[in-house]
Design a protein around this motif. Structure first.
Motif, PDB file in Angstrom:
ATOM      1  N   ALA A  74      43.473  20.908  46.057  1.00  0.00           N
ATOM      2  CA  ALA A  74      42.305  21.542  46.658  1.00  0.00           C
ATOM      3  C   ALA A  74      42.684  22.387  47.855  1.00  0.00           C
ATOM      4  O   ALA A  74      41.962  23.301  48.218  1.00  0.00           O
ATOM      5  CB  ALA A  74      41.296  20.463  47.055  1.00  0.00           C
ATOM      6  N   ALA A  75      43.811  22.085  48.493  1.00  0.00           N
ATOM      7  CA  ALA A  75      44.228  22.823  49.680  1.00  0.00           C
ATOM      8  C   ALA A  75      44.907  24.146  49.334  1.00  0.00           C
ATOM      9  O   ALA A  75      45.122  24.980  50.207  1.00  0.00           O
ATOM     10  CB  ALA A  75      45.175  21.971  50.518  1.00  0.00           C
ATOM     11  N   THR A  76      45.253  24.350  48.081  1.00  0.00           N
ATOM     12  CA  THR A  76      45.971  25.556  47.681  1.00  0.00           C
ATOM     13  C   THR A  76      45.082  26.789  47.799  1.00  0.00           C
ATOM     14  O   THR A  76      43.925  26.773  47.393  1.00  0.00           O
ATOM     15  CB  THR A  76      46.467  25.431  46.228  1.00  0.00           C
ATOM     16  N   THR A  77      45.650  27.858  48.337  1.00  0.00           N
ATOM     17  CA  THR A  77      44.951  29.139  48.392  1.00  0.00           C
ATOM     18  C   THR A  77      45.810  30.196  47.719  1.00  0.00           C
ATOM     19  O   THR A  77      46.970  30.393  48.086  1.00  0.00           O
ATOM     20  CB  THR A  77      44.651  29.559  49.836  1.00  0.00           C
ATOM     21  N   ALA A  78      45.220  30.880  46.743  1.00  0.00           N
ATOM     22  CA  ALA A  78      45.922  31.916  45.996  1.00  0.00           C
ATOM     23  C   ALA A  78      45.280  33.275  46.233  1.00  0.00           C
ATOM     24  O   ALA A  78      44.050  33.409  46.196  1.00  0.00           O
ATOM     25  CB  ALA A  78      45.907  31.598  44.507  1.00  0.00           C
ATOM     26  N   ILE A  79      46.105  34.271  46.477  1.00  0.00           N
ATOM     27  CA  ILE A  79      45.667  35.665  46.532  1.00  0.00           C
ATOM     28  C   ILE A  79      46.004  36.292  45.194  1.00  0.00           C
ATOM     29  O   ILE A  79      47.149  36.214  44.736  1.00  0.00           O
ATOM     30  CB  ILE A  79      46.367  36.425  47.665  1.00  0.00           C
ATOM     31  N   VAL A  80      45.030  36.917  44.554  1.00  0.00           N
ATOM     32  CA  VAL A  80      45.246  37.566  43.255  1.00  0.00           C
ATOM     33  C   VAL A  80      44.813  39.020  43.376  1.00  0.00           C
ATOM     34  O   VAL A  80      43.620  39.311  43.494  1.00  0.00           O
ATOM     35  CB  VAL A  80      44.465  36.875  42.122  1.00  0.00           C
ATOM     36  N   THR A  81      45.763  39.939  43.356  1.00  0.00           N
ATOM     37  CA  THR A  81      45.407  41.352  43.447  1.00  0.00           C
ATOM     38  C   THR A  81      44.960  41.881  42.085  1.00  0.00           C
ATOM     39  O   THR A  81      45.305  41.319  41.043  1.00  0.00           O
ATOM     40  CB  THR A  81      46.588  42.196  43.964  1.00  0.00           C
ATOM     41  N   GLY A  82      44.168  42.941  42.118  1.00  0.00           N
ATOM     42  CA  GLY A  82      43.676  43.508  40.869  1.00  0.00           C
ATOM     43  C   GLY A  82      42.872  42.521  40.053  1.00  0.00           C
ATOM     44  O   GLY A  82      43.041  42.412  38.837  1.00  0.00           O
ATOM     45  N   SER A  83      41.962  41.796  40.710  1.00  0.00           N
ATOM     46  CA  SER A  83      41.259  40.697  40.038  1.00  0.00           C
ATOM     47  C   SER A  83      39.785  40.980  39.783  1.00  0.00           C
ATOM     48  O   SER A  83      38.981  40.060  39.663  1.00  0.00           O
ATOM     49  CB  SER A  83      41.429  39.407  40.850  1.00  0.00           C
ATOM     50  N   VAL A 121      35.751  31.333  47.106  1.00  0.00           N
ATOM     51  CA  VAL A 121      36.163  32.691  46.767  1.00  0.00           C
ATOM     52  C   VAL A 121      35.913  33.635  47.928  1.00  0.00           C
ATOM     53  O   VAL A 121      34.830  33.637  48.514  1.00  0.00           O
ATOM     54  CB  VAL A 121      35.401  33.204  45.517  1.00  0.00           C
ATOM     55  N   ALA A 122      36.925  34.426  48.270  1.00  0.00           N
ATOM     56  CA  ALA A 122      36.788  35.500  49.255  1.00  0.00           C
ATOM     57  C   ALA A 122      37.086  36.821  48.563  1.00  0.00           C
ATOM     58  O   ALA A 122      37.828  36.857  47.571  1.00  0.00           O
ATOM     59  CB  ALA A 122      37.736  35.281  50.422  1.00  0.00           C
ATOM     60  N   GLU A 123      36.513  37.908  49.070  1.00  0.00           N
ATOM     61  CA  GLU A 123      36.702  39.230  48.470  1.00  0.00           C
ATOM     62  C   GLU A 123      37.292  40.189  49.495  1.00  0.00           C
ATOM     63  O   GLU A 123      36.813  40.259  50.621  1.00  0.00           O
ATOM     64  CB  GLU A 123      35.369  39.792  47.994  1.00  0.00           C
ATOM     65  N   GLU A 129      31.968  47.159  44.498  1.00  0.00           N
ATOM     66  CA  GLU A 129      30.876  46.690  43.646  1.00  0.00           C
ATOM     67  C   GLU A 129      31.404  45.862  42.478  1.00  0.00           C
ATOM     68  O   GLU A 129      30.854  44.801  42.164  1.00  0.00           O
ATOM     69  CB  GLU A 129      30.055  47.875  43.133  1.00  0.00           C
ATOM     70  N   ARG A 130      32.459  46.354  41.836  1.00  0.00           N
ATOM     71  CA  ARG A 130      33.055  45.595  40.737  1.00  0.00           C
ATOM     72  C   ARG A 130      33.616  44.269  41.235  1.00  0.00           C
ATOM     73  O   ARG A 130      33.539  43.242  40.553  1.00  0.00           O
ATOM     74  CB  ARG A 130      34.166  46.396  40.067  1.00  0.00           C
ATOM     75  N   LEU A 131      34.159  44.286  42.442  1.00  0.00           N
ATOM     76  CA  LEU A 131      34.723  43.064  43.013  1.00  0.00           C
ATOM     77  C   LEU A 131      33.626  42.042  43.277  1.00  0.00           C
ATOM     78  O   LEU A 131      33.791  40.842  43.004  1.00  0.00           O
ATOM     79  CB  LEU A 131      35.471  43.408  44.308  1.00  0.00           C
ATOM     80  N   ALA A 132      32.500  42.502  43.795  1.00  0.00           N
ATOM     81  CA  ALA A 132      31.378  41.603  44.052  1.00  0.00           C
ATOM     82  C   ALA A 132      30.845  41.008  42.751  1.00  0.00           C
ATOM     83  O   ALA A 132      30.495  39.820  42.691  1.00  0.00           O
ATOM     84  CB  ALA A 132      30.271  42.350  44.785  1.00  0.00           C
ATOM     85  N   LYS A 133      30.801  41.816  41.702  1.00  0.00           N
ATOM     86  CA  LYS A 133      30.349  41.312  40.402  1.00  0.00           C
ATOM     87  C   LYS A 133      31.313  40.265  39.854  1.00  0.00           C
ATOM     88  O   LYS A 133      30.894  39.269  39.258  1.00  0.00           O
ATOM     89  CB  LYS A 133      30.205  42.470  39.417  1.00  0.00           C
TER      90      LYS A 133
END
Length: 251
Positions: A9-18, A60-62, A45-49
């Protein structure tokens, strides 16, 4: 391949182009394992969707923006630390790909592939590695390349994206050696032909015969490979082909 290692649960992943396709499914996979995820895409807008589709706003963060500038990588790290306290995994999925004969590629187009594929991966990884060093307990970087770097297709001329993706393969090997003493692992997933929005409107299944398994891949199979490498504690510098046997042989 063994089963993916489950993140905590503590893991944080950054995923580009997601915002869609493979990147969005990778984000889904991390969330399913209990991780926090920082999403990234050029279109806010696409990211928010995409974030709404994942349906877990507390985890989730954007961060909108192209990865071809150092500022975007720094913003991704800042969002991860401010929202979730740390960074554990970076998945460099953002990139561009299109076929065009070698002598028809313009300087502007070549610059676009260099920025979108190689420079973006390089700069984002720099920002994340600086944070991993501050944390002092290692971390994992998973790059996305392509098996076409190893085995091109004569009828699919794509020198510009392939030379830049080839640079990502080289960066993976180089950084795996440079960062190993700090416990930072760097690996790469090399997809074959995968059913993604990139192939919308075309008969992607017609390419299935290029692989020994006689089919194209699904985005979930790339996600499985990324999750495996993200958690494979004794693996670094590895290029994991997910191509149905395309490079190995023909059916």
């Amino acid at each position: 391949m063994s089963a993916p290692t489950t993140t905590t649960a503590a893991t944080t992943a950054i995923v580009t182009g997601s915002s869609s396709g493979i990147g969005l499914d990778i984000a889904r996979g991390f969330l399913a394992q209990g991780a926090n995820v920082v999403l990234n895409g050029r279109d806010p807008e696409r990211l928010a969707k995409a974030a709404a589709l994942l349906g877990q706003p507390d985890r989730v963060a954007e961060v909108p923006g192209g990865t071809g500038t150092a500022a975007t990588g720094e913003a991704l790290v800042r969002a991860a630390v401010e929202r979730f306290g740390r960074v554990d995994v970076l998945v460099n999925n953002a990139g561009t790909f299109a076929a065009k004969p070698f002598t028809d590629v313009t300087e502007e187009e070549l610059d676009g592939f260099l920025t979108g594929n190689l420079k973006g991966t390089y700069l984002t990884t720099q920002a994340v590695v600086r944070q991993l060093r501050r944390q002092g307990d290692g971390g994992s970087v998973v790059n996305i390349g392509t098996v076409l770097v190893e085995h091109a297709i004569g009828g699919f001329p794509a020198s510009a994206p392939l030379v830049t993706k080839g640079g990502v393969h080289a960066l993976t090997v180089s950084l795996s050696a440079e960062l190993a003493a700090e416990g930072i692992r760097v690996n790469l997933v090399a997809p074959g032909i995968i059913r993604t929005p990139l192939h919308a409107g075309s008969d992607v299944d017609a390419f299935g015969g290029l692989a020994l398994l006689d089919r194209v891949g699904e985005v979930s199979e790339i996600t499985d490979a990324v999750l495996y490498l993200a958690g494979a504690a004794f693996t670094t510098g590895h290029v994991l082909r997910v191509d149905g046997g395309y490079v190995t042989g023909r059916s």
